[in-house]
Design an enzyme around this catalytic site. Structure first.
Site, PDB file in Angstrom:
ATOM      1  N   ARG A  74       0.864  -1.182   0.000  1.00 18.77           N
ATOM      2  CA  ARG A  74       0.000   0.000   0.000  1.00 18.77           C
ATOM      3  C   ARG A  74       0.893   1.222   0.000  1.00 18.77           C
ATOM      4  NH1 ARG A  74      -3.534   3.298  -1.258  1.00 18.77           N
ATOM      5  NH2 ARG A  74      -5.377   3.744   0.012  1.00 18.77           N
ATOM      6  N   GLY A  75       0.860   1.983  -1.095  1.00 16.69           N
ATOM      7  CA  GLY A  75       1.806   3.066  -1.280  1.00 16.69           C
ATOM      8  C   GLY A  75       1.829   4.091  -0.175  1.00 16.69           C
ATOM      9  N   ASP A  77       1.186   3.799   2.861  1.00 19.71           N
ATOM     10  CA  ASP A  77       1.684   3.271   4.136  1.00 19.71           C
ATOM     11  C   ASP A  77       3.190   3.039   4.134  1.00 19.71           C
ATOM     12  OD1 ASP A  77      -0.871   3.293   5.107  1.00 19.71           O
ATOM     13  OD2 ASP A  77      -1.199   1.126   4.962  1.00 19.71           O
ATOM     14  N   THR A  78       3.719   2.443   3.084  1.00 20.07           N
ATOM     15  CA  THR A  78       5.105   1.935   3.166  1.00 20.07           C
ATOM     16  C   THR A  78       5.986   2.290   1.982  1.00 20.07           C
ATOM     17  OG1 THR A  78       4.544  -0.159   2.080  1.00 20.07           O
ATOM     18  CG2 THR A  78       4.278  -0.047   4.484  1.00 20.07           C
ATOM     19  N   ARG A  79       5.455   3.032   0.995  1.00 24.91           N
ATOM     20  CA  ARG A  79       6.261   3.272  -0.201  1.00 24.91           C
ATOM     21  C   ARG A  79       7.600   3.925   0.113  1.00 24.91           C
ATOM     22  NH1 ARG A  79       2.821   5.646  -3.395  1.00 24.91           N
ATOM     23  NH2 ARG A  79       2.625   4.011  -4.978  1.00 24.91           N
ATOM     24  N   GLY A 107       1.026   7.529 -17.212  1.00 22.03           N
ATOM     25  CA  GLY A 107      -0.087   7.644 -18.137  1.00 22.03           C
ATOM     26  C   GLY A 107      -0.592   6.335 -18.708  1.00 22.03           C
ATOM     27  N   GLU A 141      -4.673  -7.080  -6.923  1.00 18.04           N
ATOM     28  CA  GLU A 141      -3.285  -7.525  -7.075  1.00 18.04           C
ATOM     29  C   GLU A 141      -3.043  -8.811  -6.284  1.00 18.04           C
ATOM     30  OE1 GLU A 141      -0.142  -4.297  -7.122  1.00 18.04           O
ATOM     31  OE2 GLU A 141       0.239  -5.237  -5.200  1.00 18.04           O
TER      32      GLU A 141
END
Length: 1775
Positions: A74-75, A77-79, A107, A141
């Site tokens: 999850r970007g 949260d942890t990216r 894009g 995903e």
């Protein structure tokens, strides 16, 4: 397929100098491979699939994985934290990981590409976090991941980040709330069940829960698990089932991966195109994950020549250290690899120096245990010289060739019908060469072939073309490649030739644009060339195999014999004549002129006037003069001219096709004198860097597609054309150093801009407003500008990672919005002297890693800094004073420095630190120097910074340090210099510390002034707090081992400091220095390009001091006594005739008798001396009775450091006292100034090696030791009957020469050809009727040998076999003795001396006339250095006892033993086993000392002795010796011979080679093998006659000894004629005739010299040249010298095969004897300069004619008899 991942360049600021943090501008992020694939491999990898076992060859599977790991997260949260850290760790391990924000283009719809990435991955790592379930994308995903896991075996690894696994498994907590929302959505209702099942299934798998655990530790575990899984379960797609896989397996077997043994080096050699690189790459792919670090350096030979050593070194260390290596730290990084297990592959090496410069001499000390090096090269001899194990790659077999060919020609593993015979014909023609097979098969392939009969006809025609050419050998491969070239269409041919001549290794995207501009359709032609395996694309760059490049260049050369009519010119030797003579024609399409050295070319006319079709032009490092009117082709698409000489581009030049324009360092003022009429639609790069005369930029509306604009160093440029805002595609803008630039456009809206550099624009006061579309800017450099404030619109830079505001002295504040950045990693505010505070919400910069506020006006660090969990570096150096203009009451520095500390500290306001450092969990470097920190200013919880490695608190005013510092378990360096109020240190310090630097801390407790202990980071840790004094630093005995000493010395060099070392007079180190002097000064010239050589690191000076001898040798000096602190010695260093010298104080060692002094000065000390012509050192002494008697010097390069350190360690190991000065504190003064890189104090570390430190309970005074040992030996061990009856062995840890032994040999020989064991051999001639002499006791022998490096010996006992054989033949008497001694780790030193006594009782009455002893170690890695033998009579026992006593006293330990077991092997053959494990010292101590007055301590044991010395000259070429062994052998031989020549004995020297005497000499005369007369001879003549004047009354001169004459003889006839002469049996006689006067002829005739014997085939057939050197005493001429004005000398020989080439003459006086001996020694050692190949060849030839077999592990009897005969011949000749 080659897979690439995007990776911004790693910038680690913590490898700079310790005083402050330094930063460099970061370039645009570079795309690089996850693994360094070699560009030559693309033609070979995927096609080399070997078939599985089947009756038919199956079609290989195409289902191959593209990624190793897919990351699901999850970007939000942890990216930017955990996921980013995990991704980086995987990347550094060489694991290809897919992360959506890295791989998907902007894009594009994410779903299809994402699902495809999951399908093409081997492992999926799912990072569950609090908000994971709230994203439907994440859940989709995950569902796809589970589907692939169930269907195709995808491995899934769950990670639970900041939540409980049960929340995921049961969908509770945050997951329950998320699913409540999903179920309300109509679109998601059908998916919810699938999502829940997927969550439950994955959560039930084994994974990692981060609860209460350190992230770094968990990431290490994850990466290790994945790495192990990939390595053993999933072979990489490139190495799976390749053709010839057995070759890879053989190499992997020899590498022994996983064994933590010594360094192994494997060499792969073979002809070009045979697959060397491919094999190395596949091995690399298979095993690199098993090493801590790995590197594959491709095209070493080519890059070394084109780009230089630094480029390759940087690439290597970047790979191994996972950081960006700069020039400044390049010489220091090797030390960081000493304990690292690495894999290094050097591909396509051409010279031995390439290997040595990159990885050293192959020593295990260079890298950690278990390291491996693989070298590929065409030169097998190179690998032999380096000492690597060699794998020669053979051609492919017939079946392998057919398979490879079919995979390319048919895209199958077998031929189609009716093509089998043709396929075999092509493979036969390719002759098993993989490159030819791949290219030929790719050429013949037709994708849409329908009519196979037509194809068969085409194949037959092509085969006929090949066969009709009648090429053979290497030309056949070029014929194949040419055939493939001529089958291309016209555009593809042009592209192929352009790449071969100009663009190999260049960026593919940039070159594509150039080809498009030329109308070559690269979108079609490049894929075609790729498909035909003629080119490859690796890392975004175009490559081709070297043979293909050579083919392309040869095709261009064959276009015309006239250079000006060839299409492409790339060699500067070809181009210059074309330009000078205006020979260029319209046929020329490209010119790349780059001279290796700057060249000047005078032009007679416009050289480009006829080159109307010129498309590519590059001129570099060439200055054109004469006609400077140029007509440039309008077809130019690439134009680069360094130093372009005109003010404008030609007005007639209309570059409509121009793509790149590079005119750096040019005279240009404007690009065009008038504006161009139509836009340049294709121009994307403009580089006008360092164009000092440029005043105006072009109208950017004329270059609408410009992407890179470089105007760096344009000092007269005052403004930028406002149209720059129209460049929507501009990516990089560099205006660094534009000193006249005052304004920029009011706003910038460059949406594509990624890098903006304004460094050094000192007149720029205002930064423009930033548009909202500036979301791609990564780096903004404003350092050195006059900017007062930053606009609040800086918040629009949402991707900014680096903001550099260094030395912005007018900047007063930072906008608060800057803290809203979620991407900023580096913030540099160093030198912002008007910036008083940081934003309060600084802690919001969650990604910040580096913060530098040093030398700013900031006096308070905001408390929010503790929230910067990713901060790795913080520098606040010098944040103590307000600027002078803002604080009128501040005292000047030059006054405050004289005040007491308490008053001086009140003059400034100190830095206020936060109350706690608890949140800085990633901080590694903290600099708080000169911040006026008072007592209590440092937070008590500083110990919670668990990652801290470097802490600088120098120049502050606290009295104590927080006790929690002891909890900094990773701290290595603690700096406390100039803390004048500091009174004590914490009671305990972390063991990780390697140095506490506390110069000028006068109040520090005395107990902390002399402390040293071992450290995990360095050989020693130390505390230094003495002020401006030299003093010794005692070290505990247990720490003084070779490993610690070596690590310590290597660190000294890496720190780049100055140090001193002392040694005793008898220790030899002088031979390591190349230039010498006999007085107190020495000068060494400097190379012109010295500063350009990054590997030059310093200057080493050695000198020998003679002083008054003190009688009280046994008394111990007080280390704190006055002589340590005097300044009676100093050294002046001059670099030219004008500048004042650099001054170095030297520690005074008066009272220590004669000793040697070593001074090392780093290259940094010479930085300010720009006009360096030489380095001259002068030693000044202020005491009487002390003088410098010898001086030597050497320039030190980085490659010399391991050998130099090894020499110092070795010498320390045999010294009782050594001293070493600390590099960080050595003082160097230039007149009265102190350089900023040198502190004001120096100290010495004194290593007190106690003689008996391993027997602390048995330590005794020297005289008592000698008395007890001699009593034990005389009364018990060597009591007469015991000496006649028992075998004894004594083992000592020292390096010694034992002159008591009458017959000695230097070196070793091959004892057995079966296993090539090496050992020592020595022998002697026996007197007749020896056994009837009752005084004869037996034989004594010795052998000196070295052990392998510390830690290698894993056995409890080591052993040596000694074998004696007499000349009575095969059935004669033999004695075999096996001696064992403790095999402990040899930290006490690697040198051993073994003394053996064998009694007479073992030998029968008939011994014969000769005896031979051989020594062979049964322990691997042991090398014999010397051996000796002596007949022992009763009167000789005293000398033997003294020899053993002397060794006992000097050795750290001495063991002995008596024969344990005697047995009969067979008739006349006796075997004895002896174990040496009794301590000689302990035995001497335990023995009751009786009245024994017969002490012979002062007797001379070598009076009137004769020594027969034999040199075994094959020693340096014995396997597994390396090329460098010859240098070391010469050095050791020189030292040994000089020692023997000084002995008061009759000395004879015999040189033997493979059982043949090749030279025999006495101390003053002999035959030597060198090409020229020694320089010592003052009179020399290139003829057979010489006339020299003679001083008057020479005979009366008491110092006159005689004459020394010398002649060079050459073997003139052919080899056949020489053999005919030798078969005649004639022995040539040499004569020297002296012409006193016509009436008094006098001659000296010498015959039967062994060096000229017909048996000496080595001299006659191999060397064909020798020097006869002869000493003639003065009394030989009686009284004829009194009135003799001159003396004539002539040389003759009665052999027609010998001719005199030179002759020499010199009068010998008493004071020149030592120099004459040195010249004689040089005659011996010079033999090994150029004769290595001759020696090898002679040995090989001899082995064919002489059989050697094993018997009891040593030479067989026949061989020994031959050696005995050799020895006896030498003995007779010498007598």
């Amino acid at each position: 397929m080659f897979l690439l991942t995007m990776k911004p360049q790693n910038r680690d600021p913590f490898h700079h100098k310790p005083s402050h943090l330094e930063f460099e501008p970061t370039p645009i992020p570079i795309y690089s491979e996850a693994v360094n694939f070699n560009p030559k491999l693309h033609w070979f990898f995927n096609s080399l699939k070997k078939p599985k076992s089947s009756s038919r060859l199956p079609i290989p599977s195409t289902n191959q994985c593209k990624f190793d790991v897919f990351l699901s997260f999850r970007g939000s949260d942890t990216r930017k934290n955990f996921t980013d850290h995990l991704y980086t760790a995987l990347h550094q391990k060489g694991i290809l990981a897919f992360k959506d924000d890295e791989e998907l283009q902007r894009g594009r719809a994410i779903s299809p590409e994402l699902f495809k990435a999951i399908e093409e991955s081997r492992i999926a790592v799912v990072i569950f976090s609090r908000n994971y379930a709230s994203s439907t994308w994440c859940l989709d995903e995950l569902a796809k991941i589970v589907d692939c896991a169930n269907s195709s075996g995808l491995v899934v690894l769950p990670i639970f980040y900041d939540l409980r696994p049960t929340d995921v498994r049961q969908q509770t907590g945050n997951f329950e709330a998320a699913f409540a929302g999903h179920e309300l959505s109509k679109d998601n209702r059908e998916k919810v069940k699938t999502w829940r099942q997927a969550l439950t299934q994955v959560a039930n798998l084994s994974g990692w829960d981060l609860k209460d655990r350190h992230e770094t530790k968990v990431i290490e575990e994850i990466v290790e698990h994945i790495s192990s899984h990939l390595n053993f379960t999933f072979p990489t797609c490139h190495s799976k089932n390749i053709v010839g896989m057995h070759r890879v397996r053989e190499i992997e077997s020899d590498l022994g991966v996983g064994k933590l043994d010594e360094l192994r080096v494997i060499g792969i050699c073979g002809m070009p195109g045979i697959g060397k690189t491919t094999i190395a790459q596949v091995v690399f792919e298979n095993i690199h994950q098993k090493f801590e670090a790995s590197s594959f350096i491709a095209n070493v030979g080519e890059d070394y020549e084109k780009k230089g050593l630094f480029h390759l070194q940087k690439q290597l260390f970047d790979d191994l250290l996972k950081t960006k290596v700069t020039t400044a730290i390049l010489n220091n990084v090797r030390q960081r690899l000493r304990n690292k297990r690495v894999l290094i592959i050097l591909d396509d090496v051409k010279e031995l120096e390439h290997i040595v410069d990159l990885v050293g001499e192959g020593s295990s000390e260079e890298f950690g245990a278990g390291s491996r090096i693989i070298i590929t090269t065409r030169d097998e001899k190179l690998l032999e010289n380096y000492g690597s194990k060699i794998h020669k790659v053979e051609k492919l077999t017939e079946s392998e060739s057919l398979l490879l060919f079919c995979q390319k020609a048919f895209k199958k593993d077998h031929p189609v019908d009716d093509f089998l015979e043709l396929s075999y014909s092509f493979t036969d023609y390719a002759n098993g060469l993989p490159l030819a097979l791949v290219v030929l098969g790719s050429y013949l392939y037709r994708r849409n072939a329908k009519d196979w009969s037509v194809e068969k006809k085409r194949w037959s025609d092509e085969l006929k073309k090949l066969r009709d050419s009648n090429f053979s050998g290497p030309e056949k491969i070029f014929n194949i490649l040419k055939l493939c070239f001529f089958g291309l269409d016209m555009a593809a041919k042009e592209i192929f030739l352009d790449i071969a001549c100009f663009f190999k290794g260049e960026n593919e995207t940039d070159v594509r644009r150039i080809f498009e501009s030329c109308g070559f359709y690269p979108e079609c032609c490049i894929p075609s060339l790729l498909e035909k395996s003629l080119i490859t694309i690796v890392g975004g760059k175009l490559w081709m195999h070297e043979l293909l490049q050579q083919t392309g260049q040869q095709i261009v050369r064959e276009e015309s014999k006239w250079l000006g009519e060839r299409s492409r010119l790339w060699d500067h030797t070809d181009i210059v004549p074309v330009l000078q003579n205006n020979k260029g024609t319209e046929l020329v399409k490209g010119i790349f002129l780059s001279s290796p050295q700057q060249a000047r070319v005078h032009l007679k006319a416009d050289p480009f006037s006829e080159m109307r079709n010129l498309r590519l032009l590059k001129i570099k490092n060439v200055i054109l003069s004469g006609c400077l009117e140029f007509t440039l082709s309008d077809l130019l698409s690439f134009f680069e001219w360094h130093g372009y000489p005109l003010k404008f581009l030609p007005s007639s030049f209309r570059p409509d096709k121009l793509v790149e324009l590079h005119l750096p360092q040019s005279q240009i003022e404007r690009l065009w004198e008038e504006n161009i009429k139509q836009p340049l639609e294709m121009l994307v790069i403009v580089d006008l860097s360092d164009c000092e005369f440029l005043t105006k930029t072009l109208d950017f509306s004329q270059v609408p597609k410009l992407e890179r604009l470089i105007l760096k160093g344009c000092k007269r440029l005052s403004d930028i054309h406002p149209s720059i805002g129209d460049l929507k595609g501009l990516i990089s803008l560099n205006l660094q150093g534009c000193e006249s630039l005052t304004t920029l456009p009011p706003s910038i809206k460059l949406g594509s801009l990624m890098t903006f550099i304004l460094s050094g624009c000192s007149k720029l006061k205002r930064f423009p407003e930033i548009g909202e579309n500036m979301k791609n800017l990564l780096e903004l450099h404003l350092d050195g500008t006059a900017i007062v404030e930053l606009p609040t619109s800086i918040k629009h830079l949402t991707s900014l990672s680096l903001l550099n505001l260094k030395d912005c002295k007018l900047l007063q504040s930072l906008p608060d919005v800057i803290c809203t950045s979620t991407s900023l990693q580096t913030l540099i505010l160093q030198g912002c002297s008007n910036l008083c505070q940081l934003p309060e919400n600084l802690g919001s910069l969650e990604c910040l890693k580096v913060l530098d506020i040093s030398r700013s006006a900031i006096r308070q660090v905001p408390p929010s800094i503790q929230f910067l969990k990713n901060l790795t570096g913080l520098s606040c150096a010098g944040c103590r004073d307000l600027p002078a203009e803002r604080s009128s009451w501040c005292l000047p520095t030059f006054i405050s420095c004289f005040l007491p500390p308490d008053l001086a500290s009140n003059n400034s306001s100190g830095l206020q630190l936060p109350a706690s450092f608890s949140g800085l969990c990633s901080l590694r470097k903290l600099i708080l120097s000169d911040c006026n920190l008072l007592e209590g200013s440092i937070p008590d919880d500083i110990g919670c910074i668990s990652s801290l490695q470097y802490l600088d608190l120098s120049g502050n005013n606290f009295e104590t340090l927080p006790q929690s510092i002891s909890q900094l378990y990773q701290l290595e360096d603690l700096h406390l210099n100039d803390c004048r109020n500091l009174k004590s240190l914490p009671t305990s310090l972390p063991i990780s510390i390697r140095g506490i630097f506390s110069d000028n801390c006068p109040l520090l407790d005395e107990t902390f002034q002399e402390i040293v202990w071992t450290s995990t980071a360095l050989g020693f840790s130390f505390i230094n707090c003495k002020y401006n004094k030299f003093y010794p630093l005692p070290t505990a005995d247990q720490h003084l081992n070779q490993q610690n000493i070596r690590r310590f010395l290597m660190e000294l060099f890496s720190q780049g400091g100055c140090f001193q070392f002392f040694f005793g007079a008898e220790t030899d180190i002088a031979s390591w220095f190349c230039r010498q002097s006999t007085n107190s000064s020495i000068k060494i010239p400097l190379p012109q390009d010295l500063d350009g050589k990054s590997q030059w690191i310093g200057f080493a000076l050695w000198f020998l001091i003679e002083s008054e001898v003190h009688d009280s040798v046994d008394s111990e000096e007080d280390p704190q006594s006055e002589y340590f602190n005097k300044r009676n010695y100093s050294c002046d260093i001059f670099t030219n005739d004008e500048d004042p010298p650099l001054k170095y104080p030297l520690a005074d060692r008066d009272g220590r008798e004669t000793y040697q002094h070593l001074l090392y000065i780093p290259a940094d000390h010479f930085v300010k001396r720009l006009n360096k012509c030489f380095i001259e050192a002068k030693i000044n002494i202020k005491r009487t009775g002390v003088e410098v008697v010898a001086c030597r010097a050497r320039l030190l390069y980085s490659a010399d450091v391991p050998e130099f350190v090894g020499t110092l360690v070795h010498l320390w190991n045999h010294e009782q006292v050594g001293h070493l000065a600390n590099p960080s504190s050595s003082k160097c003064t230039d007149q009265s100034k102190v350089y900023p890189f040198a502190s004001e104090t120096s100290f010495l570390i004194e290593f007190e090696r106690q003689i008996f430190r391993n027997l602390s309970s048995t330590r005794m005074e020297g005289h008592e030791v000698r008395t007890r040992v001699e009593a034990l030996l005389l009364e018990e061990i060597f009591e007469l009957e015991s000496a006649r009856s028992y075998d004894y062995g004594f083992i000592f840890s020292l390096r010694a020469i034992l002159p008591w032994f009458t017959h000695q040999s230097i070196g070793s020989v091959v004892l057995s050809l079966n296993d090539q064991s090496i050992g020592g051999v020595v022998g002697m001639y026996l007197p007749p009727l020896l056994h009837s002499d009752n005084e004869w006791v037996g034989f004594s022998l010795f052998v000196a040998f070295t052990l392998p490096p510390p830690g290698v010996l894993a056995v409890k006992y080591s052993s040596v076999n000694c074998r004696l054989l007499t000349s009575r033949g095969i059935m004669g008497p033999q004695h075999n003795l096996t001696l064992e001694f403790p095999g402990e780790d040899n930290f006490m030193g690697s040198e051993r001396v073994l003394v053996i006594h064998i009694p007479r009782k073992h030998f029968p009455e008939d011994l014969g006339d000769r005896i031979q002893a051989s020594f062979e170690s049964l322990t691997p890695g042991v090398e014999v250095q010397m051996s000796g033998i002596r007949l022992v009579y009763r009167q000789d026992l005293n000398g033997l006892i003294q020899t053993i006593t002397h060794c006992t006293i000097r050795s750290p330990f001495a063991y002995f033993g008596q024969d344990d077991k005697t047995f009969i092997l067979e008739e006349n053959k006796i075997g004895v086993h002896l174990t040496m494990e009794k301590s000689l010292l302990q035995q001497a101590k335990d023995r009751m000392l009786q009245d024994w007055q017969n002490s012979s301590t002062g007797s001379k044991v070598i009076t009137d002795q004769q020594i027969e010395l034999m040199i075994l000259s094959e020693t340096p070429v014995n396997p597994p010796k390396k090329k460098h062994s010859v240098i070391k052998w010469k050095r050791n031989l020189d030292l040994l011979l000089q020692f023997f020549f000084r002995l008061p004995v009759e000395l004879s020297v015999t040189v033997c080679l493979s059982r043949n005497i090749i030279s025999c000499s006495k101390r003053y005369s002999g035959i030597f093998y060198q090409k020229e007369i020694p320089e010592w001879f003052t009179e020399q003549q290139s003829s057979e006659t010489l006339v020299s004047p003679v001083p008057t009354n020479l005979r009366k001169d008491k110092s006159f000894l005689g004459f020394v004459v010398c002649a060079v003889f050459s073997v003139e006839p052919s080899r056949a004629d020489v053999l005919k002469y030798l078969y005649s049996g004639h022995h040539p006689r040499l004569a020297c005739n002296f012409h006193l006067s016509p009436e008094i002829p006098c001659s000296l005739e010498v015959g039967s010299l062994p060096g000229t014997s017909p048996k000496n085939k080595f001299m006659w057939l191999y060397l064909r040249r020798f020097v006869w050197l002869q000493y003639i005493p003065g009394h030989y001429f009686k009284d004829h010298l009194n009135e003799l004005p001159e003396l004539g000398v002539s040389f003759t020989s009665d052999s027609p095969a010998l001719a005199v080439k030179q002759c020499g003459f010199r009068i010998l006086y008493d004071q020149e004897v030592q120099k004459y001996w040195k010249a004689t020694v040089q005659c011996f050692t010079s033999f090994f300069d150029d004769n290595e190949d001759h020696i090898r060849q002679f040995i090989e030839d001899e082995r064919h004619s002489f059989s050697i077999t094993r018997s009891f592990g040593v030479l067989d009897n026949r061989t020994l008899i031959a050696l005995l005969k050799t020895i006896s011949e030498a003995t007779c000749l010498n007598k």
